[in-house]
Enzyme design. Structure first.
Site, PDB file in Angstrom:
ATOM      1  N   PRO A  85      47.431 -45.526  25.749  1.00 33.91           N
ATOM      2  CA  PRO A  85      46.662 -46.555  25.047  1.00 33.91           C
ATOM      3  C   PRO A  85      45.167 -46.465  25.372  1.00 33.91           C
ATOM      4  CG  PRO A  85      48.089 -47.533  26.730  1.00 33.91           C
ATOM      5  CD  PRO A  85      48.435 -46.087  26.645  1.00 33.91           C
ATOM      6  N   GLU A 112      52.921 -47.048  34.453  1.00 36.42           N
ATOM      7  CA  GLU A 112      51.480 -47.309  34.246  1.00 36.42           C
ATOM      8  C   GLU A 112      50.736 -46.017  33.955  1.00 36.42           C
ATOM      9  OE1 GLU A 112      52.617 -50.655  34.107  1.00 36.42           O
ATOM     10  OE2 GLU A 112      50.474 -50.391  33.912  1.00 36.42           O
ATOM     11  N   ARG A 154      53.667 -32.375   8.957  1.00 33.25           N
ATOM     12  CA  ARG A 154      53.791 -32.489   7.500  1.00 33.25           C
ATOM     13  C   ARG A 154      52.628 -31.793   6.788  1.00 33.25           C
ATOM     14  NH1 ARG A 154      50.645 -36.468   5.212  1.00 33.25           N
ATOM     15  NH2 ARG A 154      51.999 -36.766   3.415  1.00 33.25           N
ATOM     16  N   ASP A 169      47.082 -38.058   0.212  1.00 37.99           N
ATOM     17  CA  ASP A 169      47.436 -39.056   1.235  1.00 37.99           C
ATOM     18  C   ASP A 169      46.388 -40.159   1.287  1.00 37.99           C
ATOM     19  OD1 ASP A 169      49.657 -37.863   2.217  1.00 37.99           O
ATOM     20  OD2 ASP A 169      48.647 -36.835   3.848  1.00 37.99           O
TER      21      ASP A 169
END
Ligand SMILES: Nc1ncccc1[N+](=O)[O-]
Length: 228
Positions: A85, A112, A154, A169
């Site tokens: 994150p 963590e 993809r 897209d």
């Protein structure tokens, strides 16, 4: 493309062997190796984490386990990706860049995170990118890896049946994709926009552009080009 994924829950990655990604593997476009980090532990408890220096919640994953693992599974010419994150945002541009890589190794951290020295040590030998798929905290990196691998693979020629589909897209022109419709022309009293049912492709392209701009203005004004 060769993809390696290290995790303490390698079975969490099995969805990547299904559907379109599975077909890309069967057709040899992609090779997927999953590794169980615990295979590099050296104690009877097969410990992969320990308590953090300086206190704080949770546990940190051990460098004495991750280091030898990456030495074995991540060659010098590979790109090492650490989902976190605290990473740089993963975007369609990242997927585009990664789709041209020969070998990507993903290190899935849990708890963590991974002792920073693992990344600092690896960076002496390989290119390392710490990336995030969004501003939220998952339990581990595995779900992020599945998302990033799907977005990347993809884009490789031959993976999507209809090559042009990823050219249209969302984000490919920097804007959000507008609404799509299929038969029936009227459903529960809702009609497919007239312009799409006609044959004027220039008008349809104009309409799609207007829809993209309107949706982007409403949902993601941050993506709007300066003049819009
Ligand atoms: N958001 C995340 N939370 C935990 C691990 C990895 C993550 N990420 O975005 O790559």
């Amino acid at each position: 493309m060769r993809i390696g994924v290290v995790s303490i829950f390698p079975s969490y990655l099995e969805p990547m062997r299904m559907a379109l990604l599975g077909k890309a593997i069967d057709r040899g476009i992609v090779a997927l190796d999953t590794y169980d980090l615990r295979d590099w532990t050296h104690d009877v408890h097969r410990a992969v984490d320990d308590s953090p220096y300086g206190g704080g919640p949770g546990m940190v994953m051990k460098p004495t386990v991750w280091g030898p693992c990456l030495d074995d599974v991540c060659p010098d010419d590979a790109l090492l990706v650490v989902p976190t994150p605290a990473g740089v945002p993963f975007t369609q541009a990242t997927a585009q860049a990664w789709s041209r890589e020969k070998h990507i190794v993903f290190a899935c951290g849990r708890y963590e995170g991974i002792d920073q020295r693992v990344i600092d040590d690896a960076a002496k030998r390989v290119r390392v990118q710490e990336v995030s798929i969004g501003d939220f905290v998952l339990i581990g990196g595995e779900v992020a890896v599945i998302a990033m691998v799907e977005a990347t693979v993809r884009l490789i020629d031959g993976v999507l049946g209809n090559a042009s589909s990823h050219q249209q897209d969302s984000f490919s022109d920097g804007l959000l994709e507008g609404p799509s419709y299929t038969r029936p022309p009227v459903w529960r009293g809702l009609e497919v926009p007239e312009v799409l049912r006609g044959g004027d492709h220039a008008k349809q392209q104009q309409w799609r552009r207007e829809q993209s701009l309107a949706r982007t203005r409403e949902r993601r004004p941050d993506l709007l080009p300066p003049e819009q």
